[in-house]
Design a protein around this motif. Structure first.
Motif, short mmCIF file in Angstrom:
data_model
loop_
_atom_site.label_atom_id
_atom_site.label_comp_id
_atom_site.label_asym_id
_atom_site.label_seq_id
_atom_site.Cartn_x
_atom_site.Cartn_y
_atom_site.Cartn_z
N LEU A 123 -19.58 73.20 -18.05
CA LEU A 123 -18.09 73.52 -17.63
C LEU A 123 -18.15 73.12 -16.07
O LEU A 123 -17.28 72.62 -15.80
N ASP A 126 -17.90 69.48 -16.00
CA ASP A 126 -16.57 68.87 -16.42
C ASP A 126 -15.49 69.19 -15.44
O ASP A 126 -14.65 68.28 -15.10
N ILE A 127 -15.58 70.21 -14.56
CA ILE A 127 -14.49 70.60 -13.55
C ILE A 127 -14.78 69.32 -12.46
O ILE A 127 -13.73 68.75 -11.89
N TYR A 130 -13.26 65.95 -13.81
CA TYR A 130 -11.87 66.17 -13.68
C TYR A 130 -11.19 65.70 -12.39
O TYR A 130 -10.32 64.71 -12.56
N PHE A 305 -7.01 66.54 -18.66
CA PHE A 305 -7.05 67.74 -18.76
C PHE A 305 -7.22 68.10 -20.25
O PHE A 305 -8.32 68.59 -20.38
#
Length: 358
Positions: A123, A126-127, A130, A305
């Motif tokens: 996670l 992934d942030i 992004y 997103f």
């Protein structure tokens, strides 16, 4: 104001950073298992295959006079044929980036974070991806260039192994022993995959031959890095040792000892995050480009997103490192087919259109 364009140097680094990643940790073992003694030399052949593929992509750029692949496809094919193709490529590229991330964080958890859930680390990655992707391809290229300079010094670590490198371990034999040239060759070639995303960069570069040359130079940088590392591994370890090690490069890093730092290998492995993020970001960006073509009215940030969230849940499916390896293998096979098939299809469309006009 004129639209910003990617410089050839940025394209070269973009190609190199997209290709390289944690696959290099297991690449020496893959070469030993599938190509036998002095398997590192097989990388020269794979470099040529990748260069041929890039040349085919350059023909698309030349015949299409710099047009984007979307312009080429949409002037010849109806939407009911294009949208399934776009959806397939978007899913393929997003899933590839997702599983590459899961592979890195799984190894990182095994090495350093055994008490942390792997998806929590995923996670966080992934942030980071992004916030990189929403900045656009120009800022991605600049960030990846910075990542390159941050990690390029790591090649000096290879000097630590010169003292224990033995030419006798290389042996005078090439590609002998138990070999698997076809299936093994396909698996090894997937380590070069990533250059094919340059086919989406046509609208973002100056219309010049230097663009495709930069992609070739990026591929050569990757080939040089892979060959140098694997050559050192084949001379540092015995052939039987290489076949037994899961991640020879990781064991090689643990050999480095410094008096003022404990567990240097953990620190060095953390730097692979930069190349991993680069690969993931480019695949997510490529997926975004496909989805954006199907739903042009949706904002880019929202598309990114949704892609990140969707593939995050996909990443829950493969649970172990062997399962992740299988996913990467099959995704790599599919991506290889796309790398060759998509530019050939585009060339066929351009030639048919040219003949029709004549």
């Amino acid at each position: 104001m004129a639209k910003e364009k990617l410089y050839p140097f940025h394209v070269m680094i973009l190609t190199y950073m997209t290709q390289t990643g944690v696959v290099v940790l297991s690449l020496p073992r893959m070469l030993a298992e599938n190509f036998g003694y002095n398997g590192w030399a097989a990388l020269l052949g794979f470099t040529g295959v990748a260069a041929l593929n890039i040349f085919i992509i350059s023909l698309v750029y030349r015949f299409g006079k710099g047009k984007s692949i979307f312009q080429i496809l949409e002037m010849s094919l109806p939407k009911f044929l294009l949208y399934p193709l776009y959806a397939f490529l978007a899913c393929l590229w997003a899933t590839t980036g997702c599983i590459v991330a899961k592979n890195y964080v799984s190894i990182f958890e095994m090495v350093s974070l055994s008490t942390t859930h792997v998806m929590l680390v995923k996670l966080l990655v992934d942030i980071l991806v992004y916030f990189l992707v929403i900045k656009g391809i120009y800022n991605i290229s600049k960030a990846l260039t910075t990542f390159y300079w941050v990690t390029s010094w790591m090649y000096l670590i290879l000097l630590f192994y010169v003292r224990d490198f033995e030419w006798a371990r290389l042996t005078p034999f090439f590609f002998t022993g138990e070999t698997h040239f076809v299936q093994g060759g396909m698996s090894v070639f997937t380590s070069f995959i990533g250059y094919e995303l340059c086919i989406l960069l046509f609208p973002y570069v100056e219309k010049s031959k230097k663009f495709m040359r930069a992609v070739q130079y990026g591929n050569l940088m990757t080939a040089f890095t892979y060959t140098l590392i694997c050559f050192i591994c084949f001379g540092f370890y015995s052939f039987d040792q290489l076949k037994l090690m899961v991640y020879p490069m990781l064991d090689l890093l643990s050999y480095v000892n410094l008096p003022f730092i404990e567990r240097v290998d953990n620190l060095l492995f953390a730097f692979f995050l930069f190349t991993t993020v680069a690969t993931i970001a480019m695949y997510v960006w490529a997926s975004q480009e496909m989805v954006k073509r199907m739903v042009p009215k949706v904002k880019d940030n929202l598309i990114t997103f949704i892609i990140i969230i969707a593939v995050f849940f996909v990443a829950w499916i493969p649970d172990t490192i062997p399962e992740i390896g299988e996913w990467l293998q099959y995704l790599g096979y599919t991506e290889t087919g796309v790398a060759f098939g998509l530019p050939l299809m585009l060339i066929a469309i351009l030639l048919v259109n040219k003949r029709a006009r004549q």
